[in-house]
Design an enzyme around this catalytic site. Structure first.
Site, PDB file in Angstrom:
ATOM      1  CG  ASP A  30       4.143  -6.024   1.378  1.00  0.00           C
ATOM      2  OD1 ASP A  30       4.952  -5.116   1.647  1.00  0.00           O
ATOM      3  OD2 ASP A  30       4.105  -6.597   0.255  1.00  0.00           O
ATOM      4  CB  ILE A  31       0.407  -6.439  -2.581  1.00  0.00           C
ATOM      5  CG1 ILE A  31      -0.665  -6.990  -3.501  1.00  0.00           C
ATOM      6  CG2 ILE A  31       1.712  -6.188  -3.327  1.00  0.00           C
ATOM      7  CD1 ILE A  31      -1.104  -6.000  -4.584  1.00  0.00           C
ATOM      8  CG  ASN A  87      13.702  -1.553   2.936  1.00  0.00           C
ATOM      9  OD1 ASN A  87      14.551  -1.994   3.702  1.00  0.00           O
ATOM     10  ND2 ASN A  87      12.743  -2.320   2.428  1.00  0.00           N
ATOM     11  N   GLY A  93      16.864  -0.470  -0.611  1.00  0.00           N
ATOM     12  CA  GLY A  93      15.827  -1.357  -1.140  1.00  0.00           C
ATOM     13  C   GLY A  93      14.447  -0.736  -1.167  1.00  0.00           C
ATOM     14  CD  GLN A  94      11.900   4.770   0.168  1.00  0.00           C
ATOM     15  OE1 GLN A  94      12.987   5.289   0.418  1.00  0.00           O
ATOM     16  NE2 GLN A  94      10.746   5.378   0.416  1.00  0.00           N
ATOM     17  CG  HIS A 100       6.918   1.782   3.111  1.00  0.00           C
ATOM     18  ND1 HIS A 100       7.343   2.620   2.111  1.00  0.00           N
ATOM     19  CD2 HIS A 100       7.526   0.596   2.888  1.00  0.00           C
ATOM     20  CE1 HIS A 100       8.174   1.960   1.310  1.00  0.00           C
ATOM     21  NE2 HIS A 100       8.305   0.727   1.769  1.00  0.00           N
ATOM     22  CG  LEU A 101       7.728   0.350  10.708  1.00  0.00           C
ATOM     23  CD1 LEU A 101       9.229   0.544  10.835  1.00  0.00           C
ATOM     24  CD2 LEU A 101       7.041   0.788  11.997  1.00  0.00           C
TER      25      LEU A 101
HETATM   26  P1  AMP Z   1       9.923  -1.153  -0.035  1.00  0.00           P
HETATM   27  O1  AMP Z   1      10.619  -2.102  -0.958  1.00  0.00           O
HETATM   28  O2  AMP Z   1      10.540  -1.063   1.325  1.00  0.00           O
HETATM   29  O3  AMP Z   1       9.725   0.205  -0.676  1.00  0.00           O
HETATM   30  O4  AMP Z   1       8.489  -1.775   0.227  1.00  0.00           O
HETATM   31  C1  AMP Z   1       7.395  -1.569  -0.607  1.00  0.00           C
HETATM   32  C2  AMP Z   1       6.418  -2.648  -0.298  1.00  0.00           C
HETATM   33  O5  AMP Z   1       5.162  -2.282  -0.850  1.00  0.00           O
HETATM   34  C3  AMP Z   1       6.783  -4.012  -0.888  1.00  0.00           C
HETATM   35  O6  AMP Z   1       6.932  -4.962   0.163  1.00  0.00           O
HETATM   36  C4  AMP Z   1       5.605  -4.324  -1.798  1.00  0.00           C
HETATM   37  O7  AMP Z   1       5.253  -5.689  -1.790  1.00  0.00           O
HETATM   38  C5  AMP Z   1       4.504  -3.454  -1.213  1.00  0.00           C
HETATM   39  N1  AMP Z   1       3.443  -3.077  -2.134  1.00  0.00           N
HETATM   40  C6  AMP Z   1       3.570  -2.608  -3.396  1.00  0.00           C
HETATM   41  N2  AMP Z   1       2.368  -2.333  -3.929  1.00  0.00           N
HETATM   42  C7  AMP Z   1       1.454  -2.627  -2.961  1.00  0.00           C
HETATM   43  C8  AMP Z   1       0.025  -2.574  -2.898  1.00  0.00           C
HETATM   44  N3  AMP Z   1      -0.732  -2.130  -3.936  1.00  0.00           N
HETATM   45  N4  AMP Z   1      -0.586  -2.974  -1.765  1.00  0.00           N
HETATM   46  C9  AMP Z   1       0.140  -3.421  -0.729  1.00  0.00           C
HETATM   47  N5  AMP Z   1       1.491  -3.495  -0.718  1.00  0.00           N
HETATM   48  C10 AMP Z   1       2.137  -3.111  -1.829  1.00  0.00           C
END
Ligand code: AMP
Length: 114
Positions: A30-31, A87, A93-94, A100-101
């Site tokens: 995760d970024i 989420n 919170g998505q 994604h998990l």
């Molecule tokens: P959610 O809030 O459950 O939809 O999670 C989305 C996740 O994607 C968040 O934890 C972000 O930090 C992560 N995210 C967004 N952009 C990127 C990216 N380019 N590379 C890796 N993770 C990312």
């Protein structure tokens, strides 16, 4: 289909720190990590969210959890334990519309989540 960030990561158009890949799944860091280990496990096939799953996806979702176990073990999370989170939708919170998990570990988690 509209542009999808995680589909672009699957195709390599957008870079990510890849941890694991097989024919069905991709795992990357995760970024914006919220734990010492914070990985995202996604199906390579685009699925918007949990509510878009159908009965034909039961095997895929079973494999998703087994893959999460395998990745968590490889990441050294088995002894301390870990948390898996999906989420769904706005209240869940998505923020990225590709199922994604979250695999979270490396610190004690609190409950309830915020
Ligand atoms: P959610 O809030 O459950 O939809 O999670 C989305 C996740 O994607 C968040 O934890 C972000 O930090 C992560 N995210 C967004 N952009 C990127 C990216 N380019 N590379 C890796 N993770 C990312």
């Amino acid at each position: 289909m509209a542009a999808c960030l995680f589909c672009d990561i699957v195709s390599g158009k957008i870079p990510a720190k890849e941890i694991y890949r097989d024919e069905d799944f991709l795992v990357f860091e995760d970024i914006n990590p919220v734990a010492p280990t914070h990985l995202l496990l996604i199906p390579r096939r685009h699925i918007d969210r949990l509510t878009a799953l159908g009965s034909g996806d039961a095997d895929l979702m079973g494999q998703l959890v087994l893959t999460a176990n395998k990745v968590a073990a490889t990441a050294g999370l088995n002894d301390g334990g870990f948390r898996l989170v999906i989420n769904c939708g706005q209240d869940g919170g998505q923020t990225v519309e590709h199922l994604h998990l979250h695999i979270l570990g490396g610190r004690a988690m609190s409950w309830p989540p915020g």
